[in-house]
Design a protein around this motif. Structure first.
Motif, PDB file in Angstrom:
ATOM      1  N   LEU A 245      39.147  63.249  25.956  1.00  0.00           N
ATOM      2  CA  LEU A 245      38.018  62.430  25.509  1.00  0.00           C
ATOM      3  C   LEU A 245      38.310  61.699  24.212  1.00  0.00           C
ATOM      4  O   LEU A 245      37.607  60.759  23.857  1.00  0.00           O
ATOM      5  N   VAL A 246      39.331  62.137  23.504  1.00  0.00           N
ATOM      6  CA  VAL A 246      39.659  61.503  22.228  1.00  0.00           C
ATOM      7  C   VAL A 246      40.321  60.143  22.444  1.00  0.00           C
ATOM      8  O   VAL A 246      40.170  59.224  21.631  1.00  0.00           O
ATOM      9  N   PHE A 247      41.021  59.971  23.526  1.00  0.00           N
ATOM     10  CA  PHE A 247      41.755  58.728  23.765  1.00  0.00           C
ATOM     11  C   PHE A 247      40.807  57.616  24.216  1.00  0.00           C
ATOM     12  O   PHE A 247      39.877  57.842  24.996  1.00  0.00           O
ATOM     13  N   GLY A 248      41.055  56.410  23.713  1.00  0.00           N
ATOM     14  CA  GLY A 248      40.255  55.267  24.116  1.00  0.00           C
ATOM     15  C   GLY A 248      40.560  54.827  25.541  1.00  0.00           C
ATOM     16  O   GLY A 248      41.647  55.058  26.066  1.00  0.00           O
ATOM     17  N   GLN A 249      39.584  54.189  26.159  1.00  0.00           N
ATOM     18  CA  GLN A 249      39.759  53.724  27.528  1.00  0.00           C
ATOM     19  C   GLN A 249      40.658  52.487  27.554  1.00  0.00           C
ATOM     20  O   GLN A 249      40.599  51.651  26.649  1.00  0.00           O
ATOM     21  N   PRO A 250      41.495  52.359  28.578  1.00  0.00           N
ATOM     22  CA  PRO A 250      42.356  51.166  28.667  1.00  0.00           C
ATOM     23  C   PRO A 250      41.544  49.929  29.010  1.00  0.00           C
ATOM     24  O   PRO A 250      40.468  50.001  29.623  1.00  0.00           O
ATOM     25  N   GLY A 251      42.067  48.770  28.622  1.00  0.00           N
ATOM     26  CA  GLY A 251      41.406  47.513  28.943  1.00  0.00           C
ATOM     27  C   GLY A 251      41.644  47.088  30.379  1.00  0.00           C
ATOM     28  O   GLY A 251      42.415  47.699  31.119  1.00  0.00           O
ATOM     29  N   GLU A 252      40.965  46.032  30.781  1.00  0.00           N
ATOM     30  CA  GLU A 252      41.084  45.500  32.138  1.00  0.00           C
ATOM     31  C   GLU A 252      42.115  44.370  32.157  1.00  0.00           C
ATOM     32  O   GLU A 252      42.191  43.572  31.228  1.00  0.00           O
ATOM     33  N   GLU A 253      42.872  44.303  33.234  1.00  0.00           N
ATOM     34  CA  GLU A 253      43.840  43.219  33.436  1.00  0.00           C
ATOM     35  C   GLU A 253      43.470  42.453  34.694  1.00  0.00           C
ATOM     36  O   GLU A 253      43.289  43.046  35.757  1.00  0.00           O
ATOM     37  N   VAL A 254      43.325  41.146  34.561  1.00  0.00           N
ATOM     38  CA  VAL A 254      42.850  40.304  35.654  1.00  0.00           C
ATOM     39  C   VAL A 254      43.768  39.098  35.788  1.00  0.00           C
ATOM     40  O   VAL A 254      44.150  38.485  34.780  1.00  0.00           O
ATOM     41  N   SER A 255      44.124  38.744  37.013  1.00  0.00           N
ATOM     42  CA  SER A 255      44.857  37.509  37.302  1.00  0.00           C
ATOM     43  C   SER A 255      43.860  36.460  37.767  1.00  0.00           C
ATOM     44  O   SER A 255      43.061  36.715  38.678  1.00  0.00           O
ATOM     45  N   LEU A 256      43.903  35.300  37.142  1.00  0.00           N
ATOM     46  CA  LEU A 256      42.914  34.254  37.383  1.00  0.00           C
ATOM     47  C   LEU A 256      43.585  32.996  37.913  1.00  0.00           C
ATOM     48  O   LEU A 256      44.723  32.679  37.560  1.00  0.00           O
ATOM     49  N   ASP A 257      42.837  32.282  38.725  1.00  0.00           N
ATOM     50  CA  ASP A 257      43.249  30.971  39.221  1.00  0.00           C
ATOM     51  C   ASP A 257      42.301  29.947  38.604  1.00  0.00           C
ATOM     52  O   ASP A 257      41.105  29.922  38.923  1.00  0.00           O
ATOM     53  N   LEU A 258      42.818  29.126  37.692  1.00  0.00           N
ATOM     54  CA  LEU A 258      42.021  28.096  37.032  1.00  0.00           C
ATOM     55  C   LEU A 258      42.227  26.770  37.745  1.00  0.00           C
ATOM     56  O   LEU A 258      43.360  26.320  37.921  1.00  0.00           O
ATOM     57  N   ILE A 259      41.127  26.161  38.155  1.00  0.00           N
ATOM     58  CA  ILE A 259      41.165  24.888  38.889  1.00  0.00           C
ATOM     59  C   ILE A 259      40.279  23.892  38.147  1.00  0.00           C
ATOM     60  O   ILE A 259      39.101  24.164  37.916  1.00  0.00           O
ATOM     61  N   LEU A 260      40.852  22.778  37.772  1.00  0.00           N
ATOM     62  CA  LEU A 260      40.107  21.760  37.034  1.00  0.00           C
ATOM     63  C   LEU A 260      39.542  20.724  37.996  1.00  0.00           C
ATOM     64  O   LEU A 260      40.268  20.162  38.814  1.00  0.00           O
ATOM     65  N   ARG A 261      38.244  20.507  37.884  1.00  0.00           N
ATOM     66  CA  ARG A 261      37.585  19.417  38.593  1.00  0.00           C
ATOM     67  C   ARG A 261      36.997  18.479  37.548  1.00  0.00           C
ATOM     68  O   ARG A 261      36.135  18.877  36.765  1.00  0.00           O
ATOM     69  N   ILE A 262      37.472  17.270  37.549  1.00  0.00           N
ATOM     70  CA  ILE A 262      37.041  16.308  36.544  1.00  0.00           C
ATOM     71  C   ILE A 262      35.522  16.106  36.644  1.00  0.00           C
ATOM     72  O   ILE A 262      34.964  15.952  37.735  1.00  0.00           O
ATOM     73  N   VAL A 263      34.856  16.141  35.490  1.00  0.00           N
ATOM     74  CA  VAL A 263      33.411  15.912  35.435  1.00  0.00           C
ATOM     75  C   VAL A 263      33.178  14.431  35.155  1.00  0.00           C
ATOM     76  O   VAL A 263      33.438  13.947  34.054  1.00  0.00           O
ATOM     77  N   ALA A 264      32.723  13.709  36.148  1.00  0.00           N
ATOM     78  CA  ALA A 264      32.471  12.274  36.003  1.00  0.00           C
ATOM     79  C   ALA A 264      31.301  11.884  36.894  1.00  0.00           C
ATOM     80  O   ALA A 264      31.079  12.479  37.953  1.00  0.00           O
ATOM     81  N   ASP A 265      30.556  10.877  36.452  1.00  0.00           N
ATOM     82  CA  ASP A 265      29.436  10.366  37.241  1.00  0.00           C
ATOM     83  C   ASP A 265      29.892   9.359  38.278  1.00  0.00           C
ATOM     84  O   ASP A 265      29.328   9.291  39.370  1.00  0.00           O
ATOM     85  N   VAL A 266      30.917   8.597  37.933  1.00  0.00           N
ATOM     86  CA  VAL A 266      31.409   7.536  38.818  1.00  0.00           C
ATOM     87  C   VAL A 266      32.893   7.766  39.061  1.00  0.00           C
ATOM     88  O   VAL A 266      33.651   8.021  38.115  1.00  0.00           O
TER      89      VAL A 266
END
Length: 486
Positions: A245-266
């Motif tokens: 119980l003395v040891f801290g919990q490990p962090g989370e590791e996540v693999s992400l897929d980043l996809i850019l969609r241009i924000v434009a009106d026209v």
């Protein structure tokens, strides 16, 4: 394979370095007085075999071909581990009658931290750093993530203790949150495909990974004092199994897929060399690269379209963002040319502007080619409002047939089909299923305007039609909102 004589010595050589020598003697037992005369030396040259490792991607390719990397990347993030607690023991409390007053003062100064119910408050390890991704207006592409694809948050601080519980002990310091900026319009997905967030507005953010919790501190005491301590706190070390119980919990590791969609009106669409970049530079402050060869535009360019000056003070609320997309060719929905990589950037547009070179051999066929590519990739693109701009009418071959081209293109489409704005409902990043509807079954253009962007002919008329179409899109959205709420 050659067999070495039993009476010889061997020298192994790797490249130019001799690593060691080995004496190969007869199998009989050797003594100190044995003579080594007559031994024949042999040198064996060996080639070092290296393990196959993943070849790192040459970062110069990002500079030479940024259009292949700017709008999609896979990264890995890890939140911070929690800090560790400590195993503490109470200081020796030996009674000293001769120093009663000093003892009372010491107790007051070194009184332990207690909760509202009188129980002892023991320090705990610091919380690990969280990982947050947020939309930043100052970012325009995902190129930088190709050179650095891993982000680690800091771990929480440990309890600074020497093993004795004192009033000066405090919790471990919590690690700061790791905030990763991405361009506005970035879609954040798990590597396996689950959608996490769509950061379509500046300041939008999403918590990707939570930092680990810090470990707790435990009091260690002999058996005869353990029962008394249990009345003060439940964090008492009972056996060695509680030390986990003395040891801290490990962090989370996540693999992400980043996809850019241009924000434009026209969105400006058309074949290569139709004049899209020239049009964007003429009506906005954008400075795209312009040349007389196809595929000059390799990455979408954004420009700000001024509002309607006839609206007075309300003109600023009618401003719009315009995106110039790379030229499409026949088969773009199948990945030919640069089309498939950029067709996703039309998903957020409210209005499409088809730029057609009126001086080509068959402008109507060019217009149909672009419409058909949009239909094969995502039929919803043809449901959105659009206008057609016939460019280069200053040339004789275009000026002579302008009226006939305008009339013929205006007839392509069905005027009875509702031409509303459907950009709000977006699909995932894969082509829509094929449809049996033909181009004529989709809405007709709102307007067909002939211009010469290079000479500045009839640009005001074109801007008037674009602003009117945008206003119509806004009115249709306002009409749809009450019905959706019901």
């Amino acid at each position: 394979m050659a067999t070495l004589p039993s009476s010889s010595f061997l020298s192994l050589q790797f490249g130019n370095d001799k690593l060691f020598f080995a004496h190969l003697l007869p199998k009989r037992c050797c003594h100190r007085n044995d003579s080594y005369d007559g031994l024949t030396p042999y040198t064996v040259k060996c080639r070092v075999t290296r393990s196959k490792e993943a070849t790192p991607v040459n970062s110069s390719s990002f500079i030479r071909e940024p259009h292949k990397y700017f709008d999609q990347v896979i990264i890995t993030v890890r939140s911070g581990d929690g800090g560790h607690g400590a195993i503490l023991s109470l200081p020796n409390q030996r009674s000293d009658k001769s120093k009663g007053k000093d003892k009372d003062k010491t107790r007051k100064k070194s009184s332990y931290k207690r909760d509202f119910d009188g129980s002892l408050v023991l320090p705990s390890g610091g919380h690990g750093g969280d990982v947050v991704i947020y939309a930043d207006e100052g970012k325009h592409s995902l190129l930088e993530f190709h050179s650095k694809g891993r982000f680690n948050a800091k771990r929480g601080g440990n309890v600074d203790a020497m093993g004795v519980l004192t009033s000066q002990l405090h919790d471990g310091f919590a690690a700061p949150t790791l905030r990763i900026p991405v361009p506005v319009g970035t879609v954040v997905k798990h590597k396996r495909g689950k959608l996490l967030a769509d950061l379509a507005q500046p300041g939008d953010e999403v918590l990707i990974a939570r930092g680990g919790l810090g470990g707790i501190s435990l009091l260690e005491a002999p058996d005869h004092r353990r029962k008394r301590l249990m009345a003060l706190t439940t964090n008492v070390l009972r056996d060695d199994n509680d030390k986990v119980l003395v040891f801290g919990q490990p962090g989370e590791e996540v693999s992400l897929d980043l996809i850019l969609r241009i924000v434009a009106d026209v969105g400006l669409v058309g074949l290569p060399n139709a004049g899209k970049s020239t049009l964007l530079a003429a009506i906005t402050n954008a400075k795209p690269e312009i040349a007389d060869y196809p595929f000059t535009t390799l990455m979408p360019n954004l420009g700000r379209l001024d509002g309607d000056p006839t609206l007075g003070a309300a003109m600023y609320s009618s401003e719009a963002t315009m995106a110039d997309l790379p030229g499409l060719i026949e088969g773009a929905h199948l990945g030919k040319g640069l089309g498939r990589n950029f067709l996703r950037h039309l998903r957020r547009t409210r209005l499409l502007v088809h730029v057609v070179d009126a001086a080509t051999e068959d402008p109507v066929n060019d217009y149909r080619t672009i419409k058909d590519e949009l239909r094969m990739y995502n039929p919803e693109y043809l449901e959105r409002p659009y206008i057609v701009v016939l460019n280069k009418i200053d040339l004789p071959e275009a000026r002579d047939r302008l009226s006939s081209l305008t009339e013929e293109i205006s007839r392509i489409g069905n005027d009875k089909v509702n031409n509303g704005d459907k950009s709000g409902k977006e699909r995932e990043d894969h082509p829509a299923p094929k449809t049996d509807k033909e181009i004529e079954d989709y809405p007709a253009p709102l307007a067909v305007v002939g211009v010469s962007v290079l000479k500045g002919i009839r640009l005001n008329e074109m801007l008037k039609e674009i602003r009117a179409a945008l206003k119509k899109c806004g009115d249709s959205n306002e009409a749809l909102e009450p019905s959706e709420r019901r």
